[in-house]
Design a protein around this motif. Structure first.
Motif, PDB file in Angstrom:
ATOM      1  N   LEU A 164      -6.469  -0.990 -13.782  1.00 25.92           N
ATOM      2  CA  LEU A 164      -6.569   0.086 -14.759  1.00 25.92           C
ATOM      3  C   LEU A 164      -6.031  -0.401 -16.099  1.00 25.92           C
ATOM      4  CD1 LEU A 164      -6.478   1.527 -11.892  1.00 25.92           C
ATOM      5  CD2 LEU A 164      -5.530   3.500 -13.114  1.00 25.92           C
ATOM      6  N   ARG A 165      -6.578   0.154 -17.175  1.00 28.71           N
ATOM      7  CA  ARG A 165      -6.126  -0.183 -18.518  1.00 28.71           C
ATOM      8  C   ARG A 165      -5.454   1.046 -19.117  1.00 28.71           C
ATOM      9  NH1 ARG A 165      -9.330  -0.876 -23.718  1.00 28.71           N
ATOM     10  NH2 ARG A 165     -10.981   0.136 -22.520  1.00 28.71           N
TER      11      ARG A 165
ATOM     12  N   ALA B 249       1.177   1.160 -10.309  1.00 26.05           N
ATOM     13  CA  ALA B 249       0.381   0.079  -9.727  1.00 26.05           C
ATOM     14  C   ALA B 249       0.653  -0.051  -8.234  1.00 26.05           C
ATOM     15  CB  ALA B 249       0.687  -1.236 -10.446  1.00 26.05           C
ATOM     16  N   GLU B 250       1.911   0.085  -7.861  1.00 28.20           N
ATOM     17  CA  GLU B 250       2.281  -0.022  -6.451  1.00 28.20           C
ATOM     18  C   GLU B 250       1.649   1.099  -5.632  1.00 28.20           C
ATOM     19  OE1 GLU B 250       6.342  -0.105  -3.690  1.00 28.20           O
ATOM     20  OE2 GLU B 250       6.484  -0.231  -5.866  1.00 28.20           O
ATOM     21  N   ARG B 251       1.623   2.313  -6.185  1.00 27.57           N
ATOM     22  CA  ARG B 251       1.082   3.440  -5.449  1.00 27.57           C
ATOM     23  C   ARG B 251      -0.444   3.419  -5.416  1.00 27.57           C
ATOM     24  NH1 ARG B 251       4.540   7.405  -3.971  1.00 27.57           N
ATOM     25  NH2 ARG B 251       2.749   8.791  -3.695  1.00 27.57           N
ATOM     26  N   LEU B 252      -1.060   2.914  -6.472  1.00 28.80           N
ATOM     27  CA  LEU B 252      -2.517   2.899  -6.554  1.00 28.80           C
ATOM     28  C   LEU B 252      -3.136   1.660  -5.907  1.00 28.80           C
ATOM     29  CD1 LEU B 252      -2.978   4.164 -10.227  1.00 28.80           C
ATOM     30  CD2 LEU B 252      -3.462   5.450  -8.138  1.00 28.80           C
ATOM     31  N   GLY B 253      -2.316   0.631  -5.703  1.00 29.68           N
ATOM     32  CA  GLY B 253      -2.833  -0.595  -5.114  1.00 29.68           C
ATOM     33  C   GLY B 253      -3.631  -1.447  -6.074  1.00 29.68           C
TER      34      GLY B 253
ATOM     35  N   LEU C  67      -4.546  10.976  -9.992  1.00 32.74           N
ATOM     36  CA  LEU C  67      -3.687  10.485 -11.069  1.00 32.74           C
ATOM     37  C   LEU C  67      -2.509  11.428 -11.295  1.00 32.74           C
ATOM     38  CD1 LEU C  67      -6.196   9.143 -13.756  1.00 32.74           C
ATOM     39  CD2 LEU C  67      -4.282   7.870 -12.752  1.00 32.74           C
ATOM     40  N   HIS C  68      -2.792  12.725 -11.342  1.00 32.59           N
ATOM     41  CA  HIS C  68      -1.717  13.705 -11.545  1.00 32.59           C
ATOM     42  C   HIS C  68      -0.695  13.603 -10.419  1.00 32.59           C
ATOM     43  CE1 HIS C  68      -0.003  17.519 -13.034  1.00 32.59           C
ATOM     44  NE2 HIS C  68       0.311  17.699 -11.762  1.00 32.59           N
ATOM     45  N   GLN C  69      -1.174  13.484  -9.207  1.00 29.05           N
ATOM     46  CA  GLN C  69      -0.295  13.388  -8.040  1.00 29.05           C
ATOM     47  C   GLN C  69       0.582  12.142  -8.103  1.00 29.05           C
ATOM     48  OE1 GLN C  69      -2.452  13.454  -4.295  1.00 29.05           O
ATOM     49  NE2 GLN C  69      -0.969  12.088  -3.345  1.00 29.05           N
ATOM     50  N   GLU C  70       0.007  11.013  -8.489  1.00 29.01           N
ATOM     51  CA  GLU C  70       0.771   9.766  -8.498  1.00 29.01           C
ATOM     52  C   GLU C  70       1.778   9.731  -9.649  1.00 29.01           C
ATOM     53  OE1 GLU C  70       0.717   8.292  -5.953  1.00 29.01           O
ATOM     54  OE2 GLU C  70      -1.254   8.294  -5.050  1.00 29.01           O
ATOM     55  N   VAL C  71       1.396  10.268 -10.795  1.00 31.65           N
ATOM     56  CA  VAL C  71       2.352  10.336 -11.911  1.00 31.65           C
ATOM     57  C   VAL C  71       3.531  11.229 -11.520  1.00 31.65           C
ATOM     58  CG1 VAL C  71       2.716  11.157 -14.272  1.00 31.65           C
ATOM     59  CG2 VAL C  71       0.672   9.833 -13.719  1.00 31.65           C
ATOM     60  N   ALA C  72       3.239  12.373 -10.911  1.00 34.68           N
ATOM     61  CA  ALA C  72       4.312  13.273 -10.471  1.00 34.68           C
ATOM     62  C   ALA C  72       5.222  12.587  -9.465  1.00 34.68           C
ATOM     63  CB  ALA C  72       3.713  14.544  -9.874  1.00 34.68           C
ATOM     64  N   ALA C  73       4.618  11.789  -8.587  1.00 35.97           N
ATOM     65  CA  ALA C  73       5.403  11.105  -7.557  1.00 35.97           C
ATOM     66  C   ALA C  73       6.351  10.076  -8.173  1.00 35.97           C
ATOM     67  CB  ALA C  73       4.472  10.429  -6.553  1.00 35.97           C
ATOM     68  N   VAL C  74       5.875   9.283  -9.121  1.00 34.35           N
ATOM     69  CA  VAL C  74       6.747   8.259  -9.710  1.00 34.35           C
ATOM     70  C   VAL C  74       7.828   8.906 -10.573  1.00 34.35           C
ATOM     71  CG1 VAL C  74       4.948   6.491  -9.638  1.00 34.35           C
ATOM     72  CG2 VAL C  74       5.262   7.824 -11.726  1.00 34.35           C
TER      73      VAL C  74
END
Length: 326
Positions: free
Chosen positions: A35-36, A59-63, A272-279
């Motif tokens: 991703l950029r 990056a870790e969560r998205l692989g 994306l919203h879920q992963e941002v909230a998680a980090v």
């Protein structure tokens, strides 16, 4: 032999179920490449700090790796326009902030992008208070003393900001108008370059984001006179807020979030919203961001979009009234 219309329709309908699993698999496969993440300021600013702290965890969560691309210029509109014109596939994202979404739209034509129509505002991160900062050689210890000192000078006092149409410039222009203190704006290509000159004494007054100045406050290399909030912030409780100083018109915070080109798939936006909230729930990251002066908050995608709309509506007349330009 020619097929009858009924057979053609039957054949078409029979093929449709086959398309749905393909679309589902394509959405589920995201992301399958790096991703950029476009930052509209040079390295060293609040948006860049947040991006570099969050990117490894995302990056870790998205692989997939998250590559940060600093794309400053034209009041942050260059980077924002680049994202607005990119494919809405979830691989080009914007570290959105007040400059390209709340300030610059009031100063540019409608041919570049629209703060609401051109983007899908996916995840709110937080806000960064701005501060009035001076070099220790300036003989003042309060905003009132700064105003009196500026008025006593023979020439307008130069003040620095991170760039044209930045929150720093707008707050500085408003301060000059509301207090009658004559100032001359010196725009830099990013807060980092401006701060280097401020530390060196080449300029002696600046309006800059709070986070990057906290270390210099602690070391005594710079003096912070006020933060542009309604009340004092936990990260610097000793610094008065403009709200308590009787200057509510100077309340301004640079918000930061994650946005994508309009038309982004719902499933990708939700991920994306879920992963941002998680980090952002990670104690270590929260501690780093809050330690830098970020005021974090939870907002749904709809709440974030409404927030961008409210900011654009509120800041537009203010920005135009200052006479700022790109």
């Amino acid at each position: 032999m020619l097929l009858s219309r009924r057979r053609i329709l039957q054949a078409g309908l029979a093929a449709l179920p086959l398309a749905h699993p393909f679309i589902a698999r394509a959405a589920a496969a995201w992301p399958d490449r790096p991703l950029r993440l476009v930052v509209t300021f040079p390295p060293g600013g609040a948006s860049d700090i947040a991006a570099r702290l969050m990117a490894p965890l995302l990056a870790e969560r998205l692989g997939q790796s998250v590559v940060i691309e600093n794309r400053p210029g034209a009041g942050s509109t260059l980077g924002a326009a680049q994202v607005a014109q990119a494919p809405a596939d979830g691989y080009t994202l914007l570290m959105s902030n007040s400059a390209p979404l709340s300030i610059s739209p009031a100063l540019m034509g409608n041919d570049r992008y629209d703060a609401l129509k051109s983007f899908r505002h996916v995840a709110y991160i937080g806000a960064v208070p701005t501060a009035f900062v001076v070099h220790p050689s300036v003989p003042v210890h309060s905003l009132a003393e700064l105003t009196a000192w500026i008025k006593a000078q023979k020439e307008p006092v130069q003040y620095g900001s991170g760039g044209l149409a930045s929150v720093g410039q707008i707050v500085g222009e408003l301060y000059a108008r509301q207090t009658g203190a004559p100032l001359q704006h010196i725009p830099y290509k990013g807060s980092g370059a401006m701060r280097n000159d401020l530390l060196g004494g080449q300029i002696r007054v600046a309006v800059d984001a709070l986070p990057q100045n906290l270390p210099f406050l602690k070391s005594g290399q710079l003096r912070l006179l006020a933060v542009t909030t309604a009340a004092r912030v936990p990260q610097a409780p000793e610094i008065p807020a403009v709200g308590e100083l009787g200057l509510p018109g100077l309340i301004a915070e640079n918000f930061i979030g994650l946005s994508a080109p309009a038309g982004l798939d719902d499933a990708v936006a939700a991920r994306l919203h879920q992963e941002v909230a998680a980090v952002l729930r990670t104690p270590e990251l929260r501690g780093k961001l809050e330690g830098q002066g970020f005021v974090l908050a939870d907002k749904s995608e709809a709440e974030f979009t409404d927030f961008v709309r409210q900011q654009a509506d509120a800041w537009g007349p203010v920005v135009r009234a200052t006479g700022a330009s790109l």
